[in-house]
Design a protein around this motif. Sequence first.
Motif, PDB file in Angstrom:
ATOM      1  N   ALA A  62     -22.039  10.542  43.527  1.00 37.72           N
ATOM      2  CA  ALA A  62     -22.095  11.377  44.733  1.00 37.72           C
ATOM      3  C   ALA A  62     -20.703  11.836  45.143  1.00 37.72           C
ATOM      4  N   GLN A  63     -19.718  10.944  45.052  1.00 40.17           N
ATOM      5  CA  GLN A  63     -18.346  11.331  45.388  1.00 40.17           C
ATOM      6  C   GLN A  63     -17.812  12.355  44.401  1.00 40.17           C
ATOM      7  N   ALA A  64     -18.108  12.184  43.125  1.00 35.72           N
ATOM      8  CA  ALA A  64     -17.654  13.139  42.112  1.00 35.72           C
ATOM      9  C   ALA A  64     -18.222  14.524  42.383  1.00 35.72           C
ATOM     10  N   ARG A  65     -19.515  14.583  42.744  1.00 35.92           N
ATOM     11  CA  ARG A  65     -20.135  15.878  43.052  1.00 35.92           C
ATOM     12  C   ARG A  65     -19.512  16.504  44.303  1.00 35.92           C
ATOM     13  N   ALA A  66     -19.216  15.669  45.285  1.00 36.32           N
ATOM     14  CA  ALA A  66     -18.611  16.193  46.521  1.00 36.32           C
ATOM     15  C   ALA A  66     -17.234  16.780  46.255  1.00 36.32           C
ATOM     16  N   ILE A  67     -16.448  16.120  45.406  1.00 34.15           N
ATOM     17  CA  ILE A  67     -15.110  16.618  45.092  1.00 34.15           C
ATOM     18  C   ILE A  67     -15.179  17.950  44.350  1.00 34.15           C
ATOM     19  N   CYS A  68     -16.146  18.083  43.457  1.00 34.89           N
ATOM     20  CA  CYS A  68     -16.245  19.286  42.632  1.00 34.89           C
ATOM     21  C   CYS A  68     -17.052  20.399  43.288  1.00 34.89           C
ATOM     22  N   ALA A  69     -17.581  20.164  44.471  1.00 35.25           N
ATOM     23  CA  ALA A  69     -18.399  21.177  45.145  1.00 35.25           C
ATOM     24  C   ALA A  69     -17.562  22.411  45.461  1.00 35.25           C
ATOM     25  N   PRO A  70     -18.166  23.584  45.446  1.00 31.40           N
ATOM     26  CA  PRO A  70     -17.423  24.803  45.781  1.00 31.40           C
ATOM     27  C   PRO A  70     -16.986  24.802  47.247  1.00 31.40           C
ATOM     28  N   VAL A  71     -16.020  25.627  47.526  1.00 39.31           N
ATOM     29  CA  VAL A  71     -15.498  25.737  48.891  1.00 39.31           C
ATOM     30  C   VAL A  71     -16.567  26.352  49.795  1.00 39.31           C
ATOM     31  N   THR A  72     -16.908  25.659  50.857  1.00 35.97           N
ATOM     32  CA  THR A  72     -17.899  26.151  51.815  1.00 35.97           C
ATOM     33  C   THR A  72     -17.227  27.102  52.804  1.00 35.97           C
ATOM     34  N   PRO A  73     -18.009  27.912  53.519  1.00 35.59           N
ATOM     35  CA  PRO A  73     -17.400  28.773  54.552  1.00 35.59           C
ATOM     36  C   PRO A  73     -16.604  27.981  55.589  1.00 35.59           C
ATOM     37  N   ALA A  74     -17.106  26.797  55.988  1.00 31.94           N
ATOM     38  CA  ALA A  74     -16.380  25.998  56.984  1.00 31.94           C
ATOM     39  C   ALA A  74     -15.052  25.523  56.434  1.00 31.94           C
ATOM     40  N   LEU A  75     -15.057  25.079  55.172  1.00 33.09           N
ATOM     41  CA  LEU A  75     -13.805  24.623  54.569  1.00 33.09           C
ATOM     42  C   LEU A  75     -12.848  25.797  54.372  1.00 33.09           C
ATOM     43  N   ALA A  76     -13.365  26.954  53.966  1.00 39.01           N
ATOM     44  CA  ALA A  76     -12.510  28.136  53.815  1.00 39.01           C
ATOM     45  C   ALA A  76     -11.856  28.500  55.139  1.00 39.01           C
ATOM     46  N   ALA A  77     -12.612  28.402  56.228  1.00 38.39           N
ATOM     47  CA  ALA A  77     -12.052  28.702  57.551  1.00 38.39           C
ATOM     48  C   ALA A  77     -10.960  27.711  57.914  1.00 38.39           C
ATOM     49  N   LEU A  78     -11.176  26.423  57.573  1.00 38.30           N
ATOM     50  CA  LEU A  78     -10.160  25.411  57.857  1.00 38.30           C
ATOM     51  C   LEU A  78      -8.895  25.674  57.047  1.00 38.30           C
ATOM     52  N   ILE A  79      -9.044  26.041  55.781  1.00 38.21           N
ATOM     53  CA  ILE A  79      -7.875  26.350  54.949  1.00 38.21           C
ATOM     54  C   ILE A  79      -7.117  27.532  55.532  1.00 38.21           C
ATOM     55  N   ASP A  80      -7.843  28.584  55.903  1.00 36.11           N
ATOM     56  CA  ASP A  80      -7.194  29.763  56.488  1.00 36.11           C
ATOM     57  C   ASP A  80      -6.462  29.406  57.780  1.00 36.11           C
ATOM     58  N   ALA A  81      -7.113  28.610  58.634  1.00 33.83           N
ATOM     59  CA  ALA A  81      -6.490  28.230  59.907  1.00 33.83           C
ATOM     60  C   ALA A  81      -5.251  27.380  59.671  1.00 33.83           C
ATOM     61  N   THR A  82      -5.310  26.483  58.694  1.00 31.39           N
ATOM     62  CA  THR A  82      -4.166  25.616  58.418  1.00 31.39           C
ATOM     63  C   THR A  82      -2.990  26.417  57.882  1.00 31.39           C
ATOM     64  N   LEU A  83      -3.260  27.345  56.982  1.00 32.47           N
ATOM     65  CA  LEU A  83      -2.178  28.175  56.443  1.00 32.47           C
ATOM     66  C   LEU A  83      -1.566  29.045  57.539  1.00 32.47           C
ATOM     67  N   ALA A  84      -2.392  29.554  58.443  1.00 35.09           N
ATOM     68  CA  ALA A  84      -1.862  30.339  59.561  1.00 35.09           C
ATOM     69  C   ALA A  84      -1.026  29.458  60.475  1.00 35.09           C
ATOM     70  N   TRP A  85      -1.496  28.226  60.719  1.00 32.87           N
ATOM     71  CA  TRP A  85      -0.743  27.284  61.562  1.00 32.87           C
ATOM     72  C   TRP A  85       0.603  26.954  60.920  1.00 32.87           C
ATOM     73  N   LEU A  86       0.611  26.786  59.609  1.00 30.10           N
ATOM     74  CA  LEU A  86       1.857  26.435  58.913  1.00 30.10           C
ATOM     75  C   LEU A  86       2.866  27.584  58.913  1.00 30.10           C
ATOM     76  N   ALA A  87       2.402  28.795  59.145  1.00 24.08           N
ATOM     77  CA  ALA A  87       3.317  29.932  59.177  1.00 24.08           C
ATOM     78  C   ALA A  87       4.183  29.948  60.430  1.00 24.08           C
ATOM     79  N   ALA A  88       3.803  29.174  61.442  1.00 23.80           N
ATOM     80  CA  ALA A  88       4.579  29.116  62.686  1.00 23.80           C
ATOM     81  C   ALA A  88       5.811  28.224  62.484  1.00 23.80           C
ATOM     82  N   PRO A  89       6.878  28.469  63.237  1.00 25.90           N
ATOM     83  CA  PRO A  89       8.091  27.648  63.085  1.00 25.90           C
ATOM     84  C   PRO A  89       7.828  26.175  63.394  1.00 25.90           C
ATOM     85  N   ASP A  90       8.474  25.313  62.624  1.00 23.20           N
ATOM     86  CA  ASP A  90       8.461  23.863  62.845  1.00 23.20           C
ATOM     87  C   ASP A  90       7.078  23.243  62.713  1.00 23.20           C
ATOM     88  N   HIS A  91       6.191  23.896  61.953  1.00 26.73           N
ATOM     89  CA  HIS A  91       4.903  23.305  61.609  1.00 26.73           C
ATOM     90  C   HIS A  91       4.946  22.902  60.135  1.00 26.73           C
TER      91      HIS A  91
END
Length: 376
Positions: A62-91
Amino acid sequence: MQATDPRPTPDQHATPIADWLRLEQAAGVGRRSVHALLAVFGTPGAILRAGPQALGAHVTPAQARAICAPVTPALAALIDATLAWLAAPDHHLVTCHDPRYPPALAEIPDPPLLLYVSGRVELLAQPMVAVVGSRNASVQGRVDAESFAAALSGAGLCVVSGLALGIDTAAHEGALRGIGSTIAVVGTGLDRVYPARNRELAHRIAAQGCIVSEYPLGMPPLAANFPRRNRIISGLAAGVLVIEAAAQSGSLITAQLAAEQGREVFALPGSIHSALTKGCHRLIREGAQLVETVDDVLMAMRVSPLAGLPQVDAAAPASDDDAILLDALGHEPVALDELLARLALDPGMLGARLLELELAGVVTRLPGGRVQRIWR
């Protein structure tokens, strides 16, 4: 008509940061499992490319399948938000493979995979001491926390605490006055401030010190997060000083984790009549070092006490009468009726003198018509 740019757009969901976030967010896969996989495969990208069969030799199907699962819309949104957050100074996003990751934290049994950092990330490399205690701190406890933290920071130690109300807040305030500054370890995503009453303090810490979390952006203040973040507070520090803790206090969890991690544990004693010191007295009985002065902490941590450390002194009594009044107050809260009996004063005269001492910061009024002397 505007020409279309022929260059391919990078897939930000297939970057090293995205790989770390995919592992962190994989359902049912804990930190220990990810650390074990990193020891075998080396990098998050290698883990994600390994496939369920190869991963299945080290984790459950079950863990192996979870790791290999495709990126979900929620996870894609989190990745986008994190990259945008990291673009700010001192983040910053400091992974457990990053050279900026604190070595002491890497040694604890369950180190975070990622540290989200807002502010001076270089403070993670400084010698640190934690100061923790009750959220419902007494006036005396807050004074002690602020003055101890100011002196520890003045000696060059970075003071770590949890941004909670009470002792944590006072410790951060004091530490910001010294060269060592302060680190706040929080139990939410760094796009939130909890408690809201510490918003202004959090902004100052992000500017002069740093705020750290293992939780992704958007994480609310869930009750279970705060005991877990305590292992980071103790794990960062070489020692933990507890100032005011009830018998069932979260600060005792931090102290217990510190002892298990091989850190020094210090406790400030107090009145045998105060519920807020029961936890500190228990720690002392169990082997914590009793602390009376900042030098007790500095010497135990092999930091040379600095001559001329700034001290916050109580205002000197204006008269012999004030000295008599302060002596009558003693160390514990006292009801006005009892204080009147001790001094045989007119109530109006006593009230006027107490007001003067309160304005001087030497006396504080407590609920129930009691007053207490503040020792500094």
